[in-house]
Every structure is written in structure tokens, then in C-alpha cells.
Design a protein around this motif. Structure first.
Motif, short mmCIF file in Angstrom:
data_model
loop_
_atom_site.label_atom_id
_atom_site.label_comp_id
_atom_site.label_asym_id
_atom_site.label_seq_id
_atom_site.Cartn_x
_atom_site.Cartn_y
_atom_site.Cartn_z
N GLU A 1 0.83 -1.20 0.00
CA GLU A 1 0.00 0.00 0.00
C GLU A 1 0.87 1.26 0.00
O GLU A 1 0.58 2.23 -0.71
CB GLU A 1 -0.91 -0.01 1.23
CG GLU A 1 -1.91 1.15 1.27
CD GLU A 1 -2.80 1.12 2.49
OE1 GLU A 1 -3.42 2.15 2.79
OE2 GLU A 1 -2.87 0.07 3.16
N ALA A 2 1.96 1.21 0.80
CA ALA A 2 2.86 2.37 0.87
C ALA A 2 3.53 2.61 -0.48
O ALA A 2 3.67 3.77 -0.93
CB ALA A 2 3.91 2.15 1.95
N LYS A 3 3.94 1.52 -1.16
CA LYS A 3 4.58 1.67 -2.48
C LYS A 3 3.58 2.21 -3.50
O LYS A 3 3.92 3.05 -4.33
CB LYS A 3 5.15 0.33 -2.93
CG LYS A 3 6.44 -0.06 -2.22
CD LYS A 3 7.00 -1.35 -2.78
CE LYS A 3 8.31 -1.71 -2.07
NZ LYS A 3 8.88 -2.98 -2.58
N GLU A 4 2.35 1.67 -3.44
CA GLU A 4 1.33 2.15 -4.37
C GLU A 4 1.03 3.63 -4.13
O GLU A 4 0.86 4.40 -5.06
CB GLU A 4 0.05 1.31 -4.21
CG GLU A 4 0.18 -0.10 -4.75
CD GLU A 4 -1.03 -0.96 -4.45
OE1 GLU A 4 -1.92 -0.50 -3.69
OE2 GLU A 4 -1.10 -2.09 -4.96
N LYS A 5 0.99 3.99 -2.85
CA LYS A 5 0.74 5.38 -2.49
C LYS A 5 1.88 6.28 -2.98
O LYS A 5 1.65 7.36 -3.52
CB LYS A 5 0.60 5.48 -0.97
CG LYS A 5 0.22 6.86 -0.46
CD LYS A 5 0.01 6.81 1.05
CE LYS A 5 -0.33 8.17 1.61
NZ LYS A 5 -0.51 8.13 3.08
N GLU A 6 3.10 5.79 -2.79
CA GLU A 6 4.27 6.55 -3.24
C GLU A 6 4.25 6.73 -4.75
O GLU A 6 4.53 7.82 -5.28
CB GLU A 6 5.55 5.81 -2.82
CG GLU A 6 6.83 6.56 -3.10
CD GLU A 6 8.06 5.79 -2.65
OE1 GLU A 6 9.17 6.14 -3.11
OE2 GLU A 6 7.92 4.84 -1.85
N ALA A 7 3.89 5.64 -5.46
CA ALA A 7 3.81 5.71 -6.92
C ALA A 7 2.70 6.68 -7.35
O ALA A 7 2.86 7.45 -8.30
CB ALA A 7 3.55 4.33 -7.50
N GLN A 8 1.57 6.63 -6.63
CA GLN A 8 0.45 7.52 -6.94
C GLN A 8 0.83 8.97 -6.71
O GLN A 8 0.50 9.84 -7.53
CB GLN A 8 -0.75 7.13 -6.07
CG GLN A 8 -2.07 7.75 -6.52
CD GLN A 8 -3.24 7.26 -5.68
OE1 GLN A 8 -3.09 6.40 -4.83
NE2 GLN A 8 -4.42 7.82 -5.94
N ILE A 9 1.54 9.23 -5.60
CA ILE A 9 1.99 10.60 -5.32
C ILE A 9 2.94 11.08 -6.42
O ILE A 9 2.83 12.21 -6.90
CB ILE A 9 2.67 10.67 -3.94
CG1 ILE A 9 1.62 10.52 -2.83
CG2 ILE A 9 3.45 11.96 -3.77
CD1 ILE A 9 2.21 10.41 -1.43
N GLY A 10 3.88 10.20 -6.81
CA GLY A 10 4.82 10.56 -7.87
C GLY A 10 4.12 10.88 -9.18
O GLY A 10 4.47 11.85 -9.88
N LYS A 11 3.08 10.08 -9.50
CA LYS A 11 2.32 10.30 -10.73
C LYS A 11 1.57 11.63 -10.67
O LYS A 11 1.57 12.41 -11.63
CB LYS A 11 1.34 9.14 -10.92
CG LYS A 11 0.58 9.18 -12.22
CD LYS A 11 -0.32 7.95 -12.35
CE LYS A 11 -1.13 8.00 -13.65
NZ LYS A 11 -2.02 6.82 -13.75
N LEU A 12 0.94 11.88 -9.51
CA LEU A 12 0.20 13.14 -9.34
C LEU A 12 1.12 14.35 -9.39
O LEU A 12 0.76 15.40 -9.94
CB LEU A 12 -0.58 13.12 -8.02
CG LEU A 12 -1.83 12.23 -8.00
CD1 LEU A 12 -2.36 12.09 -6.58
CD2 LEU A 12 -2.91 12.79 -8.93
N GLU A 13 2.31 14.22 -8.79
CA GLU A 13 3.26 15.34 -8.80
C GLU A 13 3.69 15.68 -10.23
O GLU A 13 3.83 16.85 -10.59
CB GLU A 13 4.47 15.00 -7.93
CG GLU A 13 4.18 15.07 -6.44
CD GLU A 13 5.34 14.62 -5.59
OE1 GLU A 13 6.23 13.92 -6.12
OE2 GLU A 13 5.37 14.95 -4.39
#
Length: 802
Positions: free
Chosen positions: A690-702
Motif C-alpha cells: 500500500e505504501a509503495k502504491e501510495k508513493e507511486a500515486q503521489i509521484g504520478k500526481l506530482e
């Protein structure tokens, strides 16, 4: 010892029994010690691998230097003690030597004395109501200035020594000073950070809550040094030093237990051996190999070598250690040493007993009140427990000189032998960001911090994948590699667990895959041979692990064969063997035949059956959800939506509910595979995923935010009509297309500027035209939409951050 064959036969021999026919013995491979089944061990005494031969039978007397318990242990210590734990397990559980393993705790030492005094003085300052905030600010600033002056002085001394070594073309000294300078610059960087934090804390309002406490914390390092210089001599209570050592000794043992390191057969402490240490020193004096000086006792290297002994066996530096540098000698004298050169007959003589100064614990002796030297303790405790000759002595790379070389000298002086230890083993340094992990450099990760983010198994696998006697780096890459290898083992064990769950006797037995079965069996035998040879070759766990992973990869490829009819017994043998070796390495414990275990009794419920309630509850909820979705469709609802809902419910059962119960489901084209595992491990995996997915999602949104912000800026800029681009207060007159002709002060715009302005207007005209076409002649609507997208992305990022 186990022998290996060459694949050939010896000449036929007649049996003593005349009724027997001639027999051909397989030819023994005598090409190298490993083929002959002999353990090779890198011996620091010779600098190369040597066949290991215990002094008596298969008994191994093994001594390892334990911690100096002045602070929390870090991952560098874990590297050393995990490596020796793995080697010890191989010797006892795989090679079946009879090992007596001893560790000693250094509970009195310069570092302990210094840290205990500093902590006590800081404690006294903290409770001293006479030192208010303003006075503390004054003290902190003084401490900072003193620390910086001391740092500058140290740097100048190193640079002078480096310049001298360079002028003399002394490459050894130059390398040593370059290393000291690099370390000093790291320490200065740490001091600069302390200064920044201290000055920030000093600027706080005295009325601010916790202002005094915050300042004490920020300035702790520099204040501790200042207080010790001024008041360290006043700390004389033995209990201060003893309590400090006991605290960190207990913490160390708890850390070792958390790492899965076996307890030693014998644990000793220096402070419990002071009478024996005094007797040991007296014996060396009696032999004329040590002398008293101002209440201290030193080993005489001149007398020692005149008696036929050798010095600096582990880290040679010329005859009798004559090339020993000042930095090396300083290391041997300890943090509270210095100024003793005039007491020595030879500058390289080292202390067996130290006269205690004010602020240091002291014991009465025939030499006067004092305390044991750093090196003497190991000789005495090891000699008492293991005898006057030791098979193996171990420690970290940085202990070779002066500690271990001096241990050898004083032991051989006392016992009258030429070789106190037969095999010395030293683990390589652990580096972090290119530097040795060290408390003095403040670049360390404590064992407890490491275990907050990684399991003990992952740390052990990480070290298994490295050569124990070589330097290694501690990084995200090395720990990620360990996690990946752990995942490979787990996945394979789950595959085999699912296969063996069915009764193989209900199916065809034997090999039904022809060449594929033979290939896998050959890979299994080759893995066993490779593991055995690598473990005999200096405990080469790195290549032994690769051998296990190679046969598992072969097995995985075998299982992916189309229309596979797997040999379940062969696969189970491979899983059993991999588990057996991983148990030897300490990666797996428990009684399961293979695998990492399920974290309980493997049945998914407690012995009294009460655990089944959680399963029943989950299944009832699942059934109800599926039933409701089906009923909704039966009443005329959206059938496609109902199907999607049911699939989503099924995925939720797999991904969210069953992991909490320790059940892993994996959907395969051939069906669903299930396994029982430790729920805590599965929940941690879920959290990490979940943390990795969240990190990837944040990176994509940024990235989206950057792109949409640029687009918004582009729209704003393009909305300016080309003829209005330069209609600003900078200019006074323009032509019909908006090109400025006259500046605000009445001067004409130069020809060069006119060309640039026309070019800019042409570019703006194109941008404006493109914007109109893109927006359908409604750029404001486009800008409002883009602005909404930017705001929406920002909100999503804010929600994810929370």
C-alpha cells in the motif's frame, strides 16, 4: 570429513572373503582439500585460507570479542555477530564440530568511563535549578566555540601530517592521514549541524514551553565534552559506570536475541575478572617481560621479542612493529590516554594495567590503584575458560591492531607459547554512503532502527549474500536484494506446499516428464554438491545461497512446463533440502519439514478450536455480500454490475480479509492456490504494498501537477493578444500591429530591439491563434478548466499526504 569421487574406478581388488568376487572402489578425488571434505578458513595470521584442524578431536574452542557496552549497537555490530553466528551454526549443525563458544563483555573501558561521566554530568545539569535558560545559553555558546577550536586544531594537525607524509613520499602514512582527514571532515559536518541546532535553540524565547529542555537536547554533544573537561574528575562513584555498562549490556543481548543470534555457551565480564587480571599481569612481570611505571604496567616489546616472540602478527608493520604510526598508537591508548610516552621504555609498549586518574574507577593492586588495560581482559577471560591454547579467535576488522595483536603478545608472554591462537577470523567493515559505519562519525543505524523497517530474517539473508570477510555496503539496494531472495524462497515453498497437500498416491507415481524430470534431479544433486563445497570453502554462504536459488529457479521453470505432471516427491525433496540449509544458516526455525512456517501451529486455529470463529465470521460476511449482489440482479437489477460487484467482493476476501487470518490466496489459470502464513507478516506485506502504491500515486500526481501547472501558465500567457503584448508603461508609441516605436522617455526604440519585438509578436500571434483553435474561441473556459484540474490534483496530494 566426507570424501568426493572423480567419476572413475580404482583397479579391482580381491576381497578377504574368498567367496566374494573382485570389487572396484570408486576413485577418491584428492585434487584439493575441499574435494577431500576438508574445511578451509581464511586465517588472518597467514592472510590466506588454511585447512582447519582442531587441536583435539573435533572439539573447537572459540572466543569472540564482545561489545564495549557504552552505547546502542548498530548494524555494523549486527554484521559481525550475525556472521559469526552463521559460521558457528555451520560448524555445529552442518559440519558437526563440538564447539565451546565464548563471548566477553567489555564493561570497563575509556569509552564507557567517558560516556558514563558525560551522561551523569548532563543529568546533574538538567536538574540544576541554579542554571537558568540564560546561563544555559551562555554555556552552550562557550561549548560550541571550544568544540570548533578543538576541531580546527585537529584538522591543522592532520593536514600537517599529511603534508609531511607527501613530502617524504610515505604512501602508507599518506593513506592513513587521508583517511583521518576524511573522517574528520565528516565529524566537522556533524559539529556544524550541532551548531545550527544549538543556535536555533538559543534564539528561542525563555518563556517558550520546553525552551531549556530543547536547548539541552540540541547542545548535548558539545555540552557533554565541556562538562567532562571541567568536572569529569569529580565523578568517582563506581555505580555510575556500572549502571551505564549494565544498561547497554542488556540492550545488546536483547538485540542479539531479536536478530536470532544464539546465545554463547559462556558469557564473561571484565569487572568480574579483576583479581585474575592482576595475577596475570604479575606473572608477566615475573618473567621480566613487563615493567611498572608510575602506577601503570606496560608490556616491554623489546624484552618480549628478545625472548623469541613475534609482534604484530595480524597487521604486520616492520620488524617488531617499528613502523607503527602515532595514530595507531593513539587508538591503542584509548580515549582517555595520551601523555604516557615518557613512562614507556619503548613508544610502542602498551598498557597491561592503567593507573587511574581522578574521575576513573579504580581497583587496588600491587601496582597501585588502577584498572585493566583494554587488551588484557580478553587474554585473561579466554585463558580462564578455554585454556592456554585457542582454536579460533574472532572479531571485527578494526580490532586486528592494536587490540588483537596486543592480545596475542601478552598471552604468549604469560603462557610461554609461540602461538596462543591457531585461527584468527575478522569480519569486513560495513560501509554506509562510502564510509565505515561508526558511532564517532554519527553515520550509524542502530539495530533497533533497522528492525523497525526490516525483519531479522531479511537482515540475515542480506549478510548471507555477502562474503563475511570482505567489506560490504549497507544500502536500500542490498536490503531490497535480500527481500527479493526471501520472496523467491517463499513463493517456491508455497508452490510445493500446495502440491503436497493432495495425496500423491492417488495419482501416477514416478517420473512422467521424461528429460525434464532428469534435468531437475541433476540440478538438485548439483545444488547439494555446490552448497557443500562452498560451505567448506571459507563459509562461502553467498555462493551457497546462489546454488539454492538456482535449483529453485530450475524447479519453477519445470513447474511452468505446459501440461506439467510434476514429480511431487522430487519437488518436496528440493524444498526440504533448501529448508534444511536455511535452518543451518538461522534463516528458518521451527519443526516444519519445509518452508518458513505459518507463524502458528499451521492449522489456522488454536488448539481448543476457538480460532475457527474468525474464519466462520469472515465466511458468513462473504456469503451475505455475494448473496445480496445476486439477489439484486435476480430482482431485475443490472446483471453486469452484479457480476462486477461479486468479483470485487471475491478480491476483497483475497486481499483484505483472509490475510488478517493468515491465509494467502493466489489466483492461477489452473485454479486458486492457498497457503497458511503468519498474519503479521502478511499484514506487513500489505502495508508495504500500500505504501509503495501510495508513493507511486503521489509521484504520478506530482508529475501531473507540474504538467498541468505549466499548461495553465501557457494558457495565461497565450491569452494576451499579440498587438497588446508590449502595450506597457515601458513604451509610449506603437504601430498598428503593436510594435513599440518610442520608449516612455521619448527615445526611439533601436533597430535591433524592433526586430526582437516583431519576432516576439509573431510568436505570440501563433500562440494566440493556437489557443483560440484549441479553446473554441473561449480561452477563459479552458483556463478555468485547467485551474480546476490543478486544484483537484493538489487536493488529492494533500489527502494522500494526510
Amino acid at each position: 570429513m566426507s570424501l568426493s569421487g572423480t567419476g572413475n574406478f580404482c583397479q579391482p581388488t580381491s576381497c578377504c572373503d574368498s567367496n566374494r568376487h573382485p570389487w572396484q572402489s570408486p576413485e577418491i578425488n584428492t585434487s584439493d582439500p575441499i574435494a577431500a571434505g576438508q574445511l578451509l578458513m581464511r586465517n588472518t595470521l597467514t592472510g590466506q585460507k588454511e585447512p582447519f584442524v582442531p587441536m583435539k578431536d573435533r572439539h573447537v574452542r572459540w572466543y569472540t570479542c564482545g561489545p564495549t557496552v557504552y552505547d546502542s549497537s548498530h548494524v555494523g555490530h549486527a554484521r559481525t555477530y550475525l556472521s559469526f553466528d552463521i559460521m558457528r551454526r555451520i560448524m555445529t549443525d552442518y559440519l558437526h564440530y563440538n564447539v565451546l563458544y565464548q563471548i566477553n563483555t567489555t564493561d570497563i573501558d575509556d569509552k564507557i568511563i567517558l560516556r558514563a561521566r558525560q551522561n551523569e554530568l548532563l543529568r546533574q545539569l538538567e536538574v540544576d535549578s541554579s542554571v537558568g535558560y540564560e546561563k544555559l545559553v551562555e554555556l552552550a555558546n562557550e561549548a560550541l566555540e571550544e568544540a570548533k577550536a578543538k576541531s580546527d586544531e585537529k584538522k591543522a594537525a592532520i593536514e600537517a601530517a599529511l603534508e609531511e607524509a607527501t613530502a617524504k613520499k610515505d604512501s602508507r602514512a599518506r593513506t592513513e592521514q587521508e583517511g583521518l582527514l576524511e573522517n574528520h571532515l565528516v565529524k566537522r559536518k556533524n559539529l556544524d549541524k550541532d551548531e545550527e541546532n544549538t543556535l536555533k535553540a538559543c534564539s528561542a524565547s525563555p518563556d517558550q514551553k520546553d525552551a531549556r529542555a530543547n536547548l539541552l537536547e540540541a547542545a548535548k554533544s558539545v555540552l557533554a565534552e565541556k562538562l567532562d573537561r571541567e568536572k569529569g574528575h569529580l565523578v568517582t562513584d563506581h555505580s555510575v559506570f556500572n549502571a551505564h555498562a549494565r544498561r547497554y549490556e542488556r540492550e545488546f543481548m536483547e538485540d542479539m536475541r531479536a536478530l536470532g543470534i544464539r546465545e554463547p555457551d559462556v558469557l564473561t565480564r571484565v569487572t568480574e575478572y579483576v583479581p585474575q587480571i592482576i595475577a596475570f599481569v604479575e606473572k608477566i612481570i615475573g618473567k621480566g617481560l613487563a615493567y611498572k611505571s608510575n602506577g601503570s604496567v606496560y608490556l616491554s616489546l623489546d624484552a618480549f621479542q628478545a625472548a623469541g616472540h613475534n609482534y604484530r602478527k595480524l597487521n604486520p608493520a616492520g620488524p617488531g612493529g617499528e613502523a607503527t604510526s602515532a595514530a595507531e598508537m593513539a587508538e591503542g591508548e584509548g580515549a582517555l590516554g595520551g601523555g604516557e610516552s615518557s613512562e614507556k621504555r619503548n613508544p610502542n609498549d602498551f598498557a597491561l594495567w592503567k593507573a587511574s586518574k581522578a574521575g576513573e574507577p579504580a581497583w587496588d593492586s600491587s601496582f597501585g590503584p588502577g584498572r585493566p588495560g583494554w587488551h588484557i581482559e580478553c587474554s585473561v577471560v579466554a585463558g580462564d575458560i578455554l585454556g592456554e591454547r585457542i582454536d579460533i579467535h574472532s572479531g571485527g576488522e578494526d580490532l586486528k591492531f592494536p587490540h588483537h595483536d596486543n592480545e596475542l603478545a601478552q598471552s604468549e608472554a604469560c603462557f610461554g607459547c609461540k602461538q596462543w591462537v591457531n585461527y584468527f577470523t575478522h569480519t569486513g567493515h560495513l560501509h554506509i554512503e562510502g564510509l565505515k559505519m561508526s558511532k564517532s562519525l554519527k553515520n550509524f543505524v542502530t539495530i533497533r532502527q533497522a528492525l523497525e523497517h526490516n525483519t531479522a530474517r531479511q537482515l540475515r539473508i542480506m549478510f548471507l549474500l555477502q562474503a563475511w570477510d570482505q567489506p560490504m555496503s549497507y544500502s536500500d539496494q542490498t536490503i531490497d536484494d535480500a527481500r527479493s531472495k526471501e520472496s523467491t524462497f517463499k513463493s517456491f515453498f508455497r508452490e510445493v506446499e500446495a502440491l503436497v497437500r493432495d495425496d500423491y498416491l492417488d495419482q501416477e507415481v514416478g517420473w512422467r516428464m521424461g528429460e525434464a524430470d532428469h534435468k531437475l534431479a541433476d540440478a538438485y544433486l548439483a545444488a547439494q554438491q555446490s552448497v557443500h563445497e562452498n560451505l567448506l570453502d571459507n563459509f562461502n554462504t553467498k555462493d551457497a545461497m546462489f546454488a539454492l536459488l538456482k535449483v529453485i529457479n530450475e524447479a519453477n521453470a519445470y513447474l511452468r512446463t505446459p501440461n506439467v505432471k510434476p514429480s511431487i516427491l522430487l519437488l518436496r525433496s528440493i524444498a526440504n533440502y533448501a529448508t534444511q540449509i536455511l535452518k543451518v544458516f538461522g534463516v528458518i526455525d521451527g519443526a516444519d519439514d519445509f518452508g518458513f512456517g505459518s507463524g502458528g501451529d499451521g492449522k489456522g486455529e488454536s488448539a481448543d478450536g476457538s480460532g475457527s470463529e474468525s474464519y466462520i465470521g469472515s465466511m458468513v460476511n462473504f456469503r451475505e455480500s455475494v448473496r445480496n449482489a445476486a439477489l439484486e440482479a435476480a430482482k431485475g437489477g443490472d446483471t453486469k454490475a452484479a457480476i462486477q460487484s461479486i468479483l470485487k467482493i471475491c478480491d476483497g476476501l483475497r486481499d483484505e480479509i483472509l490475510p488478517t487470518l493468515g491465509v494467502r490466496l493466489e489466483d492461477r489459470p489452473t485454479g486458486t492456490m492457498w497457503n497458511l502464513e503468519d498474519p503479521a507478516v502478511m499484514l506487513k506485506e500489505m502495508a508495504e504494498k500500500e505504501a509503495k502504491e501510495k508513493e507511486a500515486q503521489i509521484g504520478k500526481l506530482e508529475k501531473q501537477l507540474v504538467a498541468r501547472t505549466k499548461e495553465l501558465e501557457k494558457v495565461k500567457n497565450s491569452m494576451v493578444k499579440p498587438q497588446d503584448l508590449f502595450r506597457t508603461e515601458e513604451f509610449k508609441e506603437w504601430d498598428e500591429s503593436g510594435v513599440p516605436l518610442t520608449l516612455a522617455n521619448g527615445d526611439s526604440v533601436s533597430g535591433g530591439q524592433l526586430k526582437k519585438k516583431k519576432k516576439a509578436i509573431d510568436k505570440q500571434a501563433k500562440a494566440y491563434k493556437d489557443l483560440m483553435e484549441k479553446s473554441g474561441d473561449n480561452p477563459q473556459e479552458l483556463m478555468d478548466g485547467t485551474l480546476k484540474e490543478v486544484d483537484s490534483i493538489k487536493r488529492k496530494l494533500e489527502e494522500l499526504s494526510l
